[in-house]
Design a protein around this motif. Structure first.
Motif, PDB file in Angstrom:
ATOM      1  N   GLN A  10       0.826  -1.207   0.000  1.00 15.15           N
ATOM      2  CA  GLN A  10       0.000   0.000   0.000  1.00 15.15           C
ATOM      3  C   GLN A  10       0.859   1.254   0.000  1.00 15.15           C
ATOM      4  N   ALA A  11       1.812   1.304   0.928  1.00 12.61           N
ATOM      5  CA  ALA A  11       2.636   2.508   1.065  1.00 12.61           C
ATOM      6  C   ALA A  11       3.549   2.732  -0.130  1.00 12.61           C
ATOM      7  N   HIS A  12       3.922   1.654  -0.832  1.00 12.17           N
ATOM      8  CA  HIS A  12       4.900   1.778  -1.908  1.00 12.17           C
ATOM      9  C   HIS A  12       4.335   1.367  -3.273  1.00 12.17           C
ATOM     10  N   GLN A  13       3.030   1.516  -3.436  1.00 11.92           N
ATOM     11  CA  GLN A  13       2.418   1.083  -4.698  1.00 11.92           C
ATOM     12  C   GLN A  13       2.828   1.947  -5.883  1.00 11.92           C
ATOM     13  N   ASN A  14       3.243   3.173  -5.637  1.00 16.04           N
ATOM     14  CA  ASN A  14       3.672   4.065  -6.718  1.00 16.04           C
ATOM     15  C   ASN A  14       5.170   4.363  -6.643  1.00 16.04           C
ATOM     16  N   TYR A 130       5.684  -2.990  -6.837  1.00 13.93           N
ATOM     17  CA  TYR A 130       4.434  -3.763  -6.866  1.00 13.93           C
ATOM     18  C   TYR A 130       3.657  -3.494  -8.143  1.00 13.93           C
ATOM     19  N   GLU A 131       2.965  -4.519  -8.579  1.00 12.90           N
ATOM     20  CA  GLU A 131       2.028  -4.422  -9.699  1.00 12.90           C
ATOM     21  C   GLU A 131       0.758  -5.162  -9.298  1.00 12.90           C
ATOM     22  N   SER A 132      -0.352  -4.439  -9.269  1.00 16.15           N
ATOM     23  CA  SER A 132      -1.644  -5.006  -8.846  1.00 16.15           C
ATOM     24  C   SER A 132      -1.562  -5.609  -7.449  1.00 16.15           C
ATOM     25  N   ASP A 137       7.161  -8.109 -11.677  1.00 11.64           N
ATOM     26  CA  ASP A 137       7.970  -9.102 -12.379  1.00 11.64           C
ATOM     27  C   ASP A 137       9.460  -8.801 -12.231  1.00 11.64           C
ATOM     28  N   ALA A 138       9.807  -7.530 -12.113  1.00 11.17           N
ATOM     29  CA  ALA A 138      11.218  -7.155 -11.945  1.00 11.17           C
ATOM     30  C   ALA A 138      11.732  -7.516 -10.556  1.00 11.17           C
TER      31      ALA A 138
END
Length: 267
Positions: A10-14, A130-132, A137-138
């Motif tokens: 949540q905190a690092h989604q972007n 994070y993705e979704s 993948d990275a």
């Protein structure tokens, strides 16, 4: 100094990171923790040793220098890795698996927020954490490496504790001299006492075998000759830098193997 924080979806989604382009972050490391799975690769160029942690437990490490605060495997100008195997802890930087506060048996995926590599995913060249809501993948291959290393770290610590229980560690007298003739010790480094190892009884040997500790012990003894590699790298770097703190002619290699002249590992 590193400042690790746990990653949160949540905190690092972007937020994401840029892969380290060099090893400047490791330039002043005298040692680096390794796990037993890295032993064979490490032995080719680096001496193996132990240091004590804040909890007074011994920890297996690779030795990166004969002069405190100077990693001779990192080029002083380009900060590229210049020789041999690169330990996993450096290859996975700025990530690490670290204990959760108040839960020492639990580990969390963390990143060094002072690495200069953490940025918004709006920037070009930044890999998302994070993705979704799940690891990108990275990030997945890095997490897989760290999880495997963590499993091996537990086994490596078990082997190290078994060696400590048999009182097989002894201080390793590593020291150099500067141009003024002053002795520069590399303190806090331990090696296997090969005489004590030879005197163990059958029961003690069996205990070490059950902990997979014997291979590490003999690997460390055999690795001690790799101090010659460190001396050669010091010599190479000294030619590229004015007023080096120590040069190979100041390094007494014979003094680094203890006083036991009949050791199986002296030639």
């Amino acid at each position: 100094m590193a400042d690790f924080m746990a990653l949160d979806s949540q905190a690092h989604q972007n937020t994401g990171w840029r892969p380290a382009a060099h090893y400047a972050f490791a330039a002043q490391h005298s040692v680096v923790p390794i796990v037993a799975a890295e032993l064979a690769d490490t032995l080719a160029t680096m001496p193996i040793a132990w240091v004590k942690t804040a909890e007074e437990r011994f920890q297996l490490v690779a030795l990166l220098t004969l002069v405190p605060g100077q990693n001779v495997f990192v080029h002083p100008q380009s900060h590229k890795w210049i020789a041999g195997y690169t330990p996993l802890q450096f290859r996975t930087y700025p990530f690490a698996m670290l204990p959760v506060e108040g839960q020492p048996d639990k580990r969390a995926l963390c990143i060094d927020r002072d690495s200069g590599l953490v940025e918004s995913t709006d920037e070009l060249g930044v890999h998302p954490f994070y993705e979704s809501g799940t690891h990108s993948d990275a990030l997945k291959p890095i997490v897989a490496q760290l999880k495997h290393a963590e499993q091996n770290r537990i086994a490596t610590q078990k082997a190290t504790d078994a060696l400590a229980a048999q009182q097989l560690f002894t201080p390793w007298a590593l020291k150099t001299k500067n141009k003024a003739g002053e002795v520069i010790p590399l303190n806090g480094v331990y090696r296997i006492d090969d005489e004590a190892l030879r005197q163990l009884d059958v029961e003690a040997i069996q205990a070490l075998m059950q902990a997979d500790a014997l291979a590490i012990a003999y690997g460390q003894l055999l690795s001690m000759k790799r101090t010659q590699v460190l001396a050669q790298l010091h010599q190479t770097l000294a030619k590229q830098q004015p007023a080096p703190s120590a040069t190979p002619e100041d390094i007494d290699l014979d003094d680094m193997f203890g006083e036991n002249d009949d050791s199986l590992f002296r030639f």
